[in-house]
Design a protein around this motif. Structure first.
Motif: not given
Lengths: 469, 647
Positions: A192, A196, A199, B638-639, B641-643, B645
């Motif tokens: 993760i 980040i 991103v 974005f962040i 969303y990724f966290i 998900k």
């Protein structure tokens, strides 16, 4: 000598820029400086063509097929900008010898971006380019809008650079490497922290290519900056930033492609749709072109979202055609002058057809091409992008792209409507600067005739995409 | 030679068409008139020559001009295919057309757009020639649509007249129904036989009927199984019904009389309306394999013959009477075809062209003389004023009624005898109706003649003094046609239906030999006798006892109105088709298109887009902190969303 060969174009431009800077202090002949800058860029193109494929500085800069093609596009964009500048520098009150030099410096930054294979190289290239662009935006010091544009661009650019750098440090922290090839060996799904980092870097790059929602600076800067600068912004830096994004994501992070694909898809859809709707309400043609460039970036990002060889190849085709169309359109915008004064509103074009039928036809060709109407080149650019998307099972993206281009067609067609059907407003005395003829006719020629012989460009694009696969 | 026949009228069309852009220039008008007339006349001379050759040697000439369409297995060439049937059509088309061209020079002398008229006439002639010289169904279809177009243009030639416009549209629309049938027929032919060439199609059809072919002998049409050949023949006949104004699709023909009279003579009497007969005769090898369809043709033809004749009895417009007569005579031709007498049908087509064109042009001469009056109730006693026209029209009339030794006598007799001898479906119905039709034909023809030329004149004094004989340029074509109306039957009967017919026709039509010696004496002379009965009835009612028609009309009010209103066909069609179609159209326009599609489609979407675009513009506030905020929000989304998900 051999270690400098891969960066020969950059070095030659750099030497020329320093030399011209010194020359400019003593000689007030701006035309000479412009000519020398043009020669430098042409020389750089020759160097790029004959440069061998290879790497430099411990693989932090690479010279592969992709970077060669991108560099040529960048150099052509810079070249066109200098010519546009030359045609209008007196009228626009920007008769400064720094302009060509700044363009050269920015070009060096962009060339580094095109080759950068290392996080640090990426950042250096990007910053070198950005810093000169901030100055260029505010080149017309006495003009409030120009200064405002420069300041806005600078502040937001600093923010985005911060985001980018933050992301780069994250990636370094999680992989322990700065070289993209080495990073790719350590990248594994499920990290993760790395995501980040990606991103943040992608957001920083999205700012440079002005993808929604990082686009907000674009309309204001495009409108405020002097037109040749706007043209430059719309062409070379876009190409360079997309090239960085492509190399960064494809080379470094193909193992987590599924993750970054989602970001790119979001950026792409948001850019296409937002640009299409927002452009409709615009009255200033430069502002309109800002939204147009946002939309076009959205389409180019579809190719990146595919992540396939075909996708990359379609990006190269798209960017090449986009560059040619922008050369044509901005040359036209620079020609919109009456008694030495430049006009920028769409309504100023009304009834243009009655006085300048030939130029009306040419701008019609460009507008149709931007809207993606066959058989003009713009159609084929979109066509290859959509084909790549469909082949990669990104149906939704292709469909949204097509729908957005339908909405987008409106504002291009509106210009044509204004030109042909509205009441005649005033005639222009422009359309006759000879250096613009160098740009407007060849680009129109290429746009119209691309459909007859598209093969060379397709081969070049495939050649470029070959670098990654 | 054949090239010249087909393409000279086209050349005339182009030149006259170009000249029509020159306005109000007598010289260019003259050039257009004389040139087109000359070109068509040359074509006519060639055609007559070709026809005389045919009498000696009925060989087939097949000239392929070029491949027209070549897509996959569909190869269609543009050809000139000349066999006896074509030669007959050529001579009819070009000679009547040439005479009409010449006649028009006089008839249209007061019109302001003469070159346009001549151009249309030549265009019509060319397309009709293209139709009859086709060697495949697609070129035939081209000609078929081409004559439809020319007919439309010519009916509506006086486009400032609303009735002419309405009539031209009606002709076009009604013809479309037939054309649709024809097109479906052609599709079915290509679907089944994989070719549109006559020869290929006919030979394959024969093989199919003989059972030596692997082509399916049934075809699915709207979920029903039909015999392949039956269906094709039926669909082609629907096309023929439209073009030849057979009952149910006849309504356009009387209205087409709104066009200039030479047009009525050329298109709506002699040539175009016979295209349907030509089509069926051309396809006779195939129709012979579809006896059910032939019975249907007999039924339709005979019904048309009696229906149109009955309506003709009471009409008062001189051109409409002749138009119904044409319709009725076409019915005769069709039931001749239906009973397998293709030769007799072509013979009647041939003779009919002469006497009907003569009658129309004669009527035109009358109309010209009485200052564009067409109502025969307002004429009368004209024989002393325009004696030559009177004599010529008498010749046309006796030929039409079948007076012995005139052209119509031979051809009509042949048809009625064929119907008597035939044993196919509806042949006895056709025979009886045919005989009845003869009485009516004779009656309405003579009624028209007596009301127009005899008795006391009902024209007021002013106009009567202006009545004048037509100029020579109009009378000469009439005289030529009169010669044809008198002698064309006697001269050619042997070739068409008599002893030389086999040599004359070659293999171009399916020939059936009936033994004409079996015909009883009474039947043999019946048509002639009935013709005389019709004549005497007309004489008695309109010259002797003039009160009788009024009394009869009063006594049989409903019947009279029924006939006067043409069996109420127009009213019924109006009620069944036109009004619902209009209502549907209005509904679709106002409700579906205007309200729903425009409202939610273009108009609604454009409103929505404009709205959205104004909002998008508002976001662009110009404040730098808004912009920075947008960037940060973007990154955060974005962040987040990724966290959420997870990876």
């Amino acid at each position: 000598m051999n270690i400098f060969l891969p960066i020969l174009p950059e070095i030659s431009i750099f030497i020329s820029a320093i030399f011209l800077l010194l020359l400019g202090l003593f000689i007030k002949n701006i035309k000479l400086i412009i000519n020398l800058a043009v020669v430098t860029l042409i020389l750089a193109i020759v160097f790029v063509i004959y440069q061998p494929i290879g790497t430099a500085f411990n693989n932090s800069l690479v010279n592969d097929e992709f970077s060669k093609v991108i560099k040529i596009l960048i150099l052509l964009g810079s070249l066109a900008s200098i010519i546009m500048y030359h045609s209008s520098r007196k009228d626009l009150n920007i008769d400064l010898y720094e302009f060509p030099i700044l363009i050269l410096l920015a070009t060096i930054g962009m060339l580094v971006m095109a080759s950068a294979n290392d996080l640090i190289a990426i950042f250096i290239g990007l910053e070198l380019q950005s810093l000169t662009l901030y100055v260029l935006a505010s080149l017309n010091r006495n003009h409030l809008a120009s200064s405002e544009a420069g300041l806005k661009y600078f502040l937001l650019g600093a923010l985005s650079s911060g985001l980018l750098l933050f992301g780069l440090s994250y990636i370094y922290g999680f992989t322990g490497n700065t070289n993209l090839n080495l990073i790719s060996t350590t990248v594994a799904p499920g990290n993760i922290g790395l995501i980040i980092g990606i991103v943040f870097v992608t957001s920083g790059l999205a700012f440079k290519v002005s993808a929604v929602p990082f686009h907000m600076w674009t309309p204001d800067v495009y409108e405020g900056a002097p037109t040749p600068v706007t043209a430059f912004f719309a062409m070379a830096p876009k190409v360079a930033a997309i090239a960085v994004a492509v190399r960064f994501l494809i080379v470094g992070f193909s193992d987590v492609a599924f993750e970054w694909q989602q970001i790119i898809i979001f950026l792409s859809i948001a850019s296409m749709v937002f640009a299409a709707f927002a452009a409709i309400a615009q009255t200033n043609i430069k502002r309109l072109m800002a939204y147009s460039s946002i939309g076009h970036v959205g389409y180019a990002l579809i190719g990146l979202a595919c992540g396939t060889e075909q996708g990359i190849s379609s990006i190269v085709i798209y960017l090449s055609i986009y560059l040619v169309m922008n050369i044509g359109v901005f040359s036209f915008i620079l020609s919109m002058k009456y008694k030495g004064e430049h006009y920028e509103n769409i309504s100023d074009l009304s009834g243009l057809y009655k006085n300048h039928p030939y130029y009306s036809v040419i701008i019609t060709v460009f507008m149709f091409s931007l809207a993606g109407i066959p058989p003009l080149a713009g159609f084929f650019g979109k066509f290859y992008i959509f084909i790549a998307a469909i082949e990669s099972n990104l149906m939704l993206l292709a469909i949204i792209g097509i729908l957005a281009s339908v909405v987008g067609a409106f504002y291009y067609l509106r210009i044509i409507k204004v030109i042909y059907f509205d009441e005649e407003k005033h005639s222009f005395d422009g359309f006759n600067h000879k250096s613009l003829h160098l740009l407007i006719h060849p680009s129109a020629f290429l746009i119209i005739l691309f459909c007859l012989y598209p093969l060379p460009l397709i081969n070049i694009a495939n050649y470029a995409a070959n670098a990654f696969y | 030679m054949y090239h010249a026949i087909v393409f000279l009228p086209l050349l005339g069309f182009f030149i006259a068409g170009l000249l029509s852009f020159v306005k109000n220039n007598p010289a260019s008008d003259k050039v257009a008139q004389i040139l087109t007339a000359t070109l068509v006349s040359v074509a006519a001379l060639y055609s007559i020559y070709a026809f005389t050759i045919n009498i000696v040697d009925a060989k087939v000439v097949h000239i392929k001009l070029f491949d027209w369409i070549a897509v996959g297995s569909l190869v269609v060439s543009w050809a000139i295919y000349v066999d006896p049937v074509t030669r007959i059509m050529l001579v009819v088309i070009t000679s009547v057309s040439a005479l009409v061209h010449i006649y028009s020079i006089g008839y249209m002398s007061h019109d302001s757009s003469k070159p346009r008229f001549m151009a249309y006439l030549s265009l019509f002639t060319f397309t009709m020639l293209a139709l009859v010289t086709a060697d495949n169904f697609l070129q035939l279809f081209f000609g078929w649509e081409g004559v439809g177009l020319a007919s439309y243009l010519l009916i509506g030639f006086w486009y400032k007249k609303p009735t002419a416009n309405a009539a031209s549209i009606k002709a076009f629309v009604v013809n479309r129904i037939g054309d649709f049938g024809l097109a479906l027929g052609i599709f079915a032919i290509f679907y089944l036989f994989g070719s549109l060439d006559y020869q290929v199609v006919f030979s394959k059809a024969e093989a199919l009927a003989a059972g030596t072919s692997n082509i399916s002998d049934t075809i699915n049409f709207f979920g029903y199984q039909f015999g392949s050949i039956n269906l094709i023949c039926f669909l082609l006949f629907i096309g023929a019904m439209g073009k030849s104004a057979q009952i149910f699709l006849h309504t356009w023909l009387p209205d087409a009389m709104e066009g200039p009279t030479p047009v009525s003579a050329l298109i709506h009497a002699a040539t175009m309306v016979t295209a349907g007969v030509f089509l069926v005769v051309r396809c006779s090898p195939m129709y012979d394999l579809a006896p059910d369809v032939l019975s249907f043709i007999t039924l339709i033809g005979a019904s048309t013959a009696i229906f149109a004749a009955s309506v003709g009895l009471v009409q008062n417009d001189i051109k409409r009477v002749i138009a119904y007569s044409t319709c009725s005579q076409l019915g005769y031709m069709f039931f001749a075809v239906g009973v397998g007498a293709y030769g007799a049908a072509m013979f009647h087509l041939f003779t009919h062209a002469f006497f009907k064109a003569l009658l129309f042009l004669g009527a035109g001469s009358v109309i010209h003389a009485v200052n564009d009056e067409q109502d025969i109730r307002k004429m009368g006693g004209l024989s002393t004023y325009i004696p030559l026209t009177h004599i010529l029209m008498i010749i046309g009339t006796i030929s039409l009624m079948g007076f012995p030794f005139t052209a119509g006598y031979y051809s009509k007799d042949a048809i009625i005898e064929s119907a008597y001898l035939a044993s196919s479906g509806f042949s006895s119905y056709a025979f009886i109706v045919g005989l009845l039709g003869v009485v009516m034909t004779s009656f309405y023809s003579w009624r028209l003649m007596f009301l127009t030329f005899n008795g006391k004149s009902r024209i007021d004094e002013d106009n009567l003094s202006k009545v004048h004989e037509s100029p020579a340029i109009m009378l000469v074509p009439l005289i030529v046609l009169a010669i044809g109306a008198l002698f064309s039957g006697y001269l050619f009967k042997n070739y068409f239906i008599g002893s030389s017919s086999e040599l004359f026709w070659g293999h171009s039509i399916a020939l059936h030999h009936a033994d004409h010696h079996d015909i009883p004496f009474l039947i043999y002379y019946a048509p002639m006798l009935l013709g005389f009965i019709g004549f005497f009835l007309a004489w008695y009612m309109y010259l002797k006892n003039k009160q009788l028609p009024h009394d009869l009309a009063k006594l049989n009010g409903p019947l009279y109105n029924f006939l006067l209103n043409k069996w109420y066909f127009d009213e019924i069609y109006n009620f069944i088709f036109v009004k619902p179609a209009r209502a549907t159209g209005l509904f679709l326009w106002k409700q579906i298109d205007g309200y729903i599609i425009d409202g939610f489609g273009p108009d609604g979407i454009s409103k929505l887009v404009l709205n959205l675009s104004l909002r998008a513009k508002k976001i662009q506030s110009g404040y730098i902190y808004h912009y920075a905020f947008a960037i940060l929000i973007g990154v955060s989304i974005f962040i987040t969303y990724f966290i959420y998900k997870g990876i």
